[in-house]
Design a protein around this motif. Structure first.
Motif, PDB file in Angstrom:
ATOM      1  N   UNK A  28       0.829  -1.195   0.000  1.00 35.57           N
ATOM      2  CA  UNK A  28       0.000   0.000   0.000  1.00 35.57           C
ATOM      3  C   UNK A  28       0.866   1.248   0.000  1.00 35.57           C
ATOM      4  N   UNK A  29       1.924   1.222   0.824  1.00 37.47           N
ATOM      5  CA  UNK A  29       2.784   2.391   0.915  1.00 37.47           C
ATOM      6  C   UNK A  29       3.455   2.677  -0.417  1.00 37.47           C
ATOM      7  N   UNK A  30       3.885   1.617  -1.094  1.00 34.74           N
ATOM      8  CA  UNK A  30       4.500   1.827  -2.398  1.00 34.74           C
ATOM      9  C   UNK A  30       3.492   2.418  -3.375  1.00 34.74           C
ATOM     10  N   UNK A  31       2.260   1.947  -3.292  1.00 40.45           N
ATOM     11  CA  UNK A  31       1.222   2.503  -4.157  1.00 40.45           C
ATOM     12  C   UNK A  31       1.084   4.001  -3.955  1.00 40.45           C
ATOM     13  N   UNK A  32       1.067   4.409  -2.690  1.00 39.24           N
ATOM     14  CA  UNK A  32       0.921   5.836  -2.386  1.00 39.24           C
ATOM     15  C   UNK A  32       2.113   6.613  -2.926  1.00 39.24           C
TER      16      UNK A  32
END
Ligand code: HEM
Ligand SMILES: [Cu+2]
Lengths: 120, 207, 620
Positions: C569-573
């Protein structure tokens, strides 16, 4: 805090109550639009003019009422733990204070606004 | 090291562990998030109110806003709040039919509202009001676009729950899954309850 | 129900590589250590930037760095110290100690907690990546418009800043929801609100501030990004009539609560340390709680004291002046209560107490110059001069950093099971106290003499020279102090004495369990009967130190299972934000393909995450 009452899993209000609220919300919205139409078309005197001169206040009051109904009944604040009410109410309070302060700062900044009479 | 290892079977932590406030943490969390969201919208609404008369170039509120269309959107959103509360009622009673019926209606309302906004925005573009035409336009699109994104996310969320409900994965003891989504949905609705008069009616009314 | 076949030692952690273990961990203690380690590295980077600034200013007419690079240095220094050092070092303590202090097994949402960390780390790396491209943010840590606009800052410098802070804000908000919920809802039986350790109170208040102020900067940054990347003009004067004042207001509506976000945890840490090392309960517990809440509340009504020089008019100036002075009252209450705690105590002069005492003294000085700023006419002379720089370093370094260092010495044994060296700790303290005052006290004078902040050099003959030389010597002394600390850490790592469960005679629950704590914290959930829970237990048992707690197997204890989705998720953000900067061909659509991919990755990860069972399957 831990002495708070236990929240129940049962529905918080009956379906009938929800229908009533829906009707109220619908009527209030209709009133908002009606208020807008009447004040918009209003002549210089008469009832329309009276409404028009208090347009913003009445409109805000109507929407605050709608807001209150949704928050209290649909969002169950009336039946749920008090903490949730505090969380929401205090956030709203800060939000309203910030909005109002910024509004005042931008509308009347750099003038002695109480001396200019613009707030009337 | 292993000498001191004690066995620990007695306090079986699997059991539903009572929380300090006797409510599920997810419910407290969503309310906390909603409280925080108030400030998001406070900043956006303030910006709009400050800039709503800045339309020296390009169209202003009176040139573009259409009250009937937005009133319809408002009504749809209000009704969806009612629908989702009925769906929740169904979930809590374990009435799958009721749950499915009202939840599908809610999702439909969400789609309709987003559709209304896309239609409205396209209309504005045709009237010469792009995102950066003037500050009225920019702050209008930013505020309502932000809200619209919330509606879209809420619709997706409720959509996945609809799928779960269809598969029978929302029994009464899991109604909370729907309840927190519903709380978010209602919040998105109350924000619109503010946006509708403040953004549309008041801007149209102002001299 | 644990099956007999399960090996108890592995019941909660099946064999996985160490790297995978850390990448997927949801254990609040590991996340705390991750926060601490990354934040300390950022702190060193920010410190290095400060040393370069001080070398540049050591003598008049120096040309060690170019003016352009100087702008990047002070912007990155401020941004790093506030968002990548002080906040996450505080977050290390929140993560590691809030669950322990309230007697919980973890935070309310362990995976969300992991996400907060990864988002923070990626955001921090993102901002710092700008340095490698020689395009670091250069508009000051408050990014005033119109300096931050595309017109005056055409490079990607301020894009890094706006998007990076946006990423960090997501981390803070997620952590805010998580810790607010944890503190209210995860307390051990009997741990009523008014029995909570003061540090936990300070975290609760901090999270309220985060939750109510970060949304405002989020929106302001969205608008700045729109100005820079989508042709909007919220903050730039042009035909459309944008108003740079709006940026200042929105920034400081966030900014002032932010300074309390930086200091509240420091208040909390000191309030834990003073009682333990005076052998005496905290003086005026409830006054402490209420003054913190009052400070937080008032903190939302003072933001314009940063804007006295903008000509807001007499009404606004007087209002914000008065509100600001009002804040000094609850602040004073806290200071008197700390002194009251020390008064008549049997003081144990260990390193944590040294730093805590340093905190009180330095914070008082920072508070005093703060009240001077509150006087609007006087502030016109002080603002944007080195006097302000002195003020906020006394509160931030003398306040936050002193207290966080005190916390590090105090809690190190619990976190890592080894004692930091006392002698080196005291050397560190004296170097830091002397270095700090030598650096920042002269700035009061040079500021009042008229030296503006944020200039890359100055001519000689204005009376600035001696003060600046002193400041630079002080800064180098500070640097040496931290080298001593690093040496202490390395030595402790290798040869430090093993820490008992309760090395200081602690008052709170974390000292009841082994050092370092086992994965599940408490084998048996503690029950609390009064404030200072551990002291109460010791009193009940009639002992000064409880017997060393045994290690337990943890069989049957339910722990949240590790997950990859927070990291994804963090990479997506991150990818979404990068995509705004590197837009590419968008065919009229506002977002480019990279951003779209980021959104999809985020949505997919959240979806998978929400269907992943919370608990480790093998522990059923
Ligand atoms: C008694 C309490 C305090 C008072 C009355 C106070 C007052 C002020 C005022 C009026 C300013 C604006 C000065 C100017 O720009 O001209 C200021 C700046 C500042 N204060 Fe404080 N303050 C207090 C405590 C704190 C604390 C606890 C912190 C943070 C830990 C803090 C951090 C800052 C920072 C970072 C700035 C400078 C912002 C900038 O221009 O970059 N202050 N303070
Ligand atoms: Cu301030």
């Amino acid at each position: 805090m831990s002495t708070q009452s236990v929240a129940h899993d049962q529905p918080h209000a009956s379906g009938g109550k929800y229908v009533q609220i829906a009707v109220i919300l619908f009527v209030l919205t209709a009133l908002e639009v009606a208020l807008f139409e009447v004040s918009h078309e209003a002549g210089p005197t008469g009832f329309g003019a009276l409404l028009a001169s208090h347009f913003v206040v009445i409109l805000l009051a109507l929407s605050a009422l709608k807001f209150w109904f949704v928050a209290m009944f649909y969002m169950h604040l009336k039946f749920d733990l008090k903490v949730l009410r505090y969380v929401f109410a205090s956030s709203l309070l800060i939000a309203v204070v910030v909005i109002s302060a910024l509004f005042v700062l931008f509308t009347y900044n750099r003038t002695l606004w109480w001396a200019t009479g613009v707030w009337k | 090291m292993t000498a001191a290892v004690l066995d620990h079977d007695s306090a079986d932590a699997h059991e539903e562990h009572p929380t300090s406030l006797r409510i599920d943490s997810r419910k407290l969390a969503i309310w906390t998030f909603i409280g925080s969201e108030c400030l998001f919208f406070a900043a956006l609404i303030t910006t709009f109110v400050i800039y709503r008369n800045s339309h020296a170039t390009g169209p202003g509120p009176k040139d573009v806003f259409e009250v009937p269309l937005v009133t319809a959107g408002t009504a749809v959103l209000l009704f969806s709040s009612f629908f989702v509360v009925m769906a929740l009622n169904g979930a809590q009673e374990g009435n799958r039919k009721k749950l499915l019926l009202w939840l599908s209606l809610t999702v439909l309302c969400g789609c309709f509202f987003v559709g209304m906004q896309v239609y409205e925005f396209t209309g504005f573009m045709h009237k010469g009001m792009g995102y950066s035409t003037n500050l009225f336009a920019t702050s209008f699109f930013t505020l309502t676009g932000f809200h619209g994104t919330h509606v879209a996310i809420g619709t997706l969320w409720l959509g996945t729950l609809l799928k779960d409900a269809y598969k029978g994965r929302i029994p009464p003891n899991k109604a909370l899954n729907l309840e927190i989504a519903a709380l978010y949905w209602h919040f998105v609705d109350v924000v619109w309850i503010i946006i509708f008069p403040v953004v549309y009616l008041m801007s149209l009314f102002a001299k | 129900m644990a099956t007999a076949a399960l090996d108890p030692a592995h019941a909660t952690s099946p064999k996985r590589s160490v790297l995978v273990d850390w990448l997927t961990t949801v254990d609040h203690k590991k996340i705390g250590i991750l926060y601490g380690a990354s934040a300390f590295i950022f702190f060193l980077i920010g410190g290095l930037e400060a040393e370069v600034i001080r070398l540049q200013l050591m003598k008049p007419d120096t040309h060690l760095v170019s003016p352009e690079f100087y702008n990047q240095l002070f912007t990155m220094h401020g941004t790093t110290m506030i968002f990548l050092a002080v906040m996450p070092i505080s977050a290390m303590f929140f993560n590691f100690f809030v669950p322990l202090l309230i007697g919980a097994r973890d935070v309310a949402f362990p995976r969300l907690n992991a996400m907060s960390f990864w988002v923070f780390l990626l955001g921090g790396l993102f901002i710092n990546a700008s340095l490698l491209m020689n395009a670091a943010p250069n508009g000051g840590w408050f990014g005033y418009a119109p300096l931050s606009s595309r017109q005056y800052s055409p490079g990607v410098n301020m894009d890094f800043w706006a998007l990076g802070l946006q990423i960090l804000g997501i981390a803070s908000l997620a952590a805010g929801v998580n810790f607010f919920t944890t503190i209210l809802n995860m307390r051990a039986p009997g741990m009523t609100l008014m029995r909570m350790p003061m540090f936990v109170w300070s975290v609760l208040v901090t999270q309220v501030l985060v939750l109510l102020s970060f949304p405002v900067i989020t929106i302001a940054l969205v608008m700045l990004t729109a100005d820079r990347n989508f042709h909007a003009s919220f903050f730039s004067y042009n035909v459309a009539g944008g108003d740079p004042m709006l940026w200042q207001h929105l920034f400081w509506v966030f900014g002032h609560p932010e300074v309390y976000i930086l200091i509240m945890p420091a208040f909390g840490i000191v309030s834990e340390i003073l009682p333990v090392f005076s052998r005496k309960p905290l003086f005026g517990y409830s006054a402490m709680v209420f003054s913190m809440a009052f400070i937080a509340f008032l903190g939302f009504g003072v933001w314009s004291h940063h804007m006295f020089a903008t000509g807001m008019g007499p009404l606004a100036d007087s209002f914000f002046s008065l509100m600001t002075m009002l804040i000094a009252i609850p602040t004073g209450v806290k200071i008197f209560n700390w002194i009251g705690t020390l008064w008549g105590g049997s003081l144990q002069f260990k390193t944590p107490l040294y730093f805590a005492l340093g905190f009180i003294a330095m914070f008082i000085m920072g508070g005093l110059s703060g009240v001077m700023h509150a006087v609007a006419p006087a502030d016109l002379q002080q603002t944007d001069s080195y006097f302000v720089v002195a003020h906020f370093h006394y509160v931030l370094f003398g306040g936050s950093i002193f207290s966080l260092t005190a916390g590090a010495y105090y809690w190190w044994p619990k976190m890592f099971g080894r004692m930091l060296d006392e002698g080196l700790g005291k050397v560190h303290f004296w170097l830091m106290l002397i270095g700090f005052n030598l650096t920042f006290f002269p700035m009061h004078f040079v500021g009042l003499l008229g030296m503006p902040r944020r200039i890359y050099t100055y001519p000689s003959g204005l009376g600035f020279d001696g003060y600046n030389m002193a400041s630079t010597i002080g800064a180098l002394t500070l640097g040496v102090g931290f080298l001593v600390f690093i040496y202490n850490v390395i030595r402790t790592w290798r040869t430090g004495a093993h820490a008992p469960a309760d090395p200081w005679g602690g008052a709170t629950l974390e000292w009841a369990i082994p050092s370092p704590p086992q994965e599940w914290n408490f084998a048996v959930e503690p029950t609390v009967t009064e404030k200072d829970a551990l002291w109460a237990m010791k009193r009940a048992a009639g002992v000064k130190v409880l017997p060393e707690p045994p290690l337990v197997s943890g069989k049957g204890i339910h722990l949240p299972s590790p997950s990859w989705w927070p990291l994804f998720t963090s990479f997506g953000i991150l990818i979404f934000m990068v995509g705004i900067m590197v837009k590419g061909e968008t065919h009229g659509f506002p977002f480019g393909p990279i951003s779209v991919f980021g959104v999809l990755l985020t949505a997919f990860s959240i979806f998978k995450w929400s269907y992943q069972p919370v608990d480790h399957p093998t522990s059923h």
